[in-house]
Design a protein around this motif. Sequence first.
Motif, PDB file in Angstrom:
ATOM      1  N   ALA A 111      72.742  37.070 -28.102  1.00 17.33           N
ATOM      2  CA  ALA A 111      72.413  37.725 -27.104  1.00 17.33           C
ATOM      3  C   ALA A 111      71.173  37.386 -26.306  1.00 17.33           C
ATOM      4  O   ALA A 111      70.723  37.399 -25.110  1.00 17.33           O
ATOM      5  CB  ALA A 111      72.403  39.237 -27.633  1.00 17.33           C
ATOM      6  N   ALA A 112      70.122  37.038 -27.455  1.00 12.84           N
ATOM      7  CA  ALA A 112      68.823  36.806 -26.714  1.00 12.84           C
ATOM      8  C   ALA A 112      68.809  35.395 -25.914  1.00 12.84           C
ATOM      9  O   ALA A 112      68.104  35.337 -24.893  1.00 12.84           O
ATOM     10  CB  ALA A 112      67.751  36.429 -27.921  1.00 12.84           C
ATOM     11  N   ILE A 113      69.728  34.503 -26.205  1.00 12.79           N
ATOM     12  CA  ILE A 113      69.799  33.153 -25.472  1.00 12.79           C
ATOM     13  C   ILE A 113      70.703  33.434 -24.313  1.00 12.79           C
ATOM     14  O   ILE A 113      69.860  33.064 -23.108  1.00 12.79           O
ATOM     15  CB  ILE A 113      70.813  32.251 -26.423  1.00 12.79           C
ATOM     16  N   ILE A 114      71.504  34.240 -24.165  1.00 16.41           N
ATOM     17  CA  ILE A 114      72.014  34.612 -22.792  1.00 16.41           C
ATOM     18  C   ILE A 114      71.120  35.474 -21.915  1.00 16.41           C
ATOM     19  O   ILE A 114      70.980  35.101 -20.879  1.00 16.41           O
ATOM     20  CB  ILE A 114      73.423  35.444 -23.064  1.00 16.41           C
ATOM     21  N   ALA A 115      70.098  36.716 -22.649  1.00 12.56           N
ATOM     22  CA  ALA A 115      69.462  37.255 -21.781  1.00 12.56           C
ATOM     23  C   ALA A 115      68.419  36.294 -21.041  1.00 12.56           C
ATOM     24  O   ALA A 115      67.914  36.493 -20.051  1.00 12.56           O
ATOM     25  CB  ALA A 115      68.777  38.451 -22.609  1.00 12.56           C
ATOM     26  N   ALA A 116      67.986  35.406 -21.991  1.00  9.67           N
ATOM     27  CA  ALA A 116      66.781  34.705 -21.540  1.00  9.67           C
ATOM     28  C   ALA A 116      67.450  33.689 -20.232  1.00  9.67           C
ATOM     29  O   ALA A 116      66.751  33.479 -19.361  1.00  9.67           O
ATOM     30  CB  ALA A 116      66.287  33.470 -22.427  1.00  9.67           C
TER      31      ALA A 116
END
Length: 460
Positions: A371-376
Amino acid sequence: MSTDPNPFPMPVERLRAEVAAGRIDNVIVAVPDLQGRLQGSRLDGEHFCERVLVDGFAACVYLLAVDVEMNTGPGYAVDPWAAGFGDLNLTPDIRTLRELPWDPGTALVIADAHRPDGRPLGFAPRHVLRTQLDRLAQRGLTAYAGTELEFILFRDSFQEAHDRDYRGLRTATRHNVDYSLAGVTEVDPVLRRIRREMTRAGLKLESARGEVHPGQYEIVFRYADALTTCDNHALYKTGVRQIVTQEGLAVTFMAKYDEGEGNSCHVHLSLRHVDGTPVFAGDGTGDRAGMSPLMEHFVAGQLAGLRELTLLQAPNINSYKRLAPGAFAPTGVAWGRDYRTCPIRVVGTGDSLRIEHRVAGGDANPYTVVAAIIAAGLHGIDRELPLPPAQSGNAFTATDLPRLPGSLAEAVHLWENSSLAHDAFGQEVVTHYAAAAHAELTEFAHAITDWERHRGFERL
C-alpha cells in the motif's frame, strides 16, 4: 470437478462436497492483523457452509488493535476497551479459499473485516491495501507484485528456543550458504516439504536458495495481482511456522535476529492498464532507458515518499537494526538501475520492467508495505514529479543522500506529520498505525535488555 486434489481457489461447490464426504471437517476463517499475521477461528465445515458463507463470522474488534503480545489499549482508531470489546464481522473472500496440505482435513479462507453496520474497517491491513488499489483503478491501472521473503531456520524447536530464552540456538546451516547447492543438503528435506506444500496450496514457485546468514533461506513465488500476492505472503509465513513446528524445528522472520545479516522482504512491483497492458515500458534513454514517463513519475514518487512512509515498511523497533550502516540494507534515499545498494532498484526490460523496493524486512506487514509503495507512486504520477539522476556509486556509503529514518521513533514522527500519508490514507489510518508504533516504543522503554545488564551489572 477438477482432478487436481488441491485446486486454488477452491470452488465452493467442491468445498461443500468435501465437507459432506467428511474429507474436510473444519474451515479456518482468518483476518490479517496489524503485524500481517493471520488470526481467526476454526469453524465446523457444515456450519461454515450453511451459515458463515452467507452471514460472515463475528470476532472481537481487538484483533485489529493489538501489539505483537496481543495487548491493546487507548490511542487506536478504535479503542477496544471503550467499545466494550465488541465484535466486528469477518466476511470470507471466497477467492482465497484453499485446502492446507500441512493441516489435513482443513481449508482456510481469508476474510475482510467490517463494522456491525457493514462498513469496512478502514484501518484493517487488507482494506488499507484495497484503498490504494481502488485509487489505481480510478486511473485505469492495476498493480502486480511479488515478494522475496527470507527466514532463518533453526534445529531447535520453538519450545526449546523459548525455554532457552532464545539464546544459544543452532542454525540449520553452519556458515554462509548464499547460492550454495551443497550447503543446504542437510536441511533440504524440510525445505523441500515447504516448497512442495506451498505449491499445493496455490502458490506458484519460481526459485529457492540458501542465503548469507547461517540457516537463512529464501523462497520466491511468482508475481500476481497485488492483493493475491499479499494474501499468499501471509499464508506462507503462517504455513512455514506450522510446517517447521511439525518437524521439531523453529524459524524466525525477524528483520535482525543477531549481528549477522538480516531477513529482508524485497518487493517487486509493476503497473498495468486494467486491460493487462504493461505501462512501465517506454522510450526513455540513458539511465532511464526503456522507461515510460509514467514509470519515471512512479519512481520519483517512491523517493519523495520514502522517509514519510517508512513506518509502513519497517513497523518495529527491531526493523531499524537491519536498516543500519553496514547491514546490507538501504539507508539512503536513492534509486538505481540494477543497484542493490539503493532502496529503489529498477530491474528488467520491456514487459518485465519493474521496481524492486528493498526497504521492508521479514517482519513487515505485506499489505501495508505494498500500500505504501502504491501511495508513493501515485503521489509521483499525480504530480508528475521529475526523476532525479540514478545513483552511480555505492549508496550504502554515500554521505550526500537523504537518510531513511534511523529509528521507529523517527519513523512514526515523520508518518504523523506527513501530508502525503494523510492525503493517501486518511486520518483514521494514520492515527491507528501511529498508535501501534507508540505502543511498541512504550513497551521497549520499560524493558531491561541484556545489553544493559552486561554493561552495568558489575561496573555501574
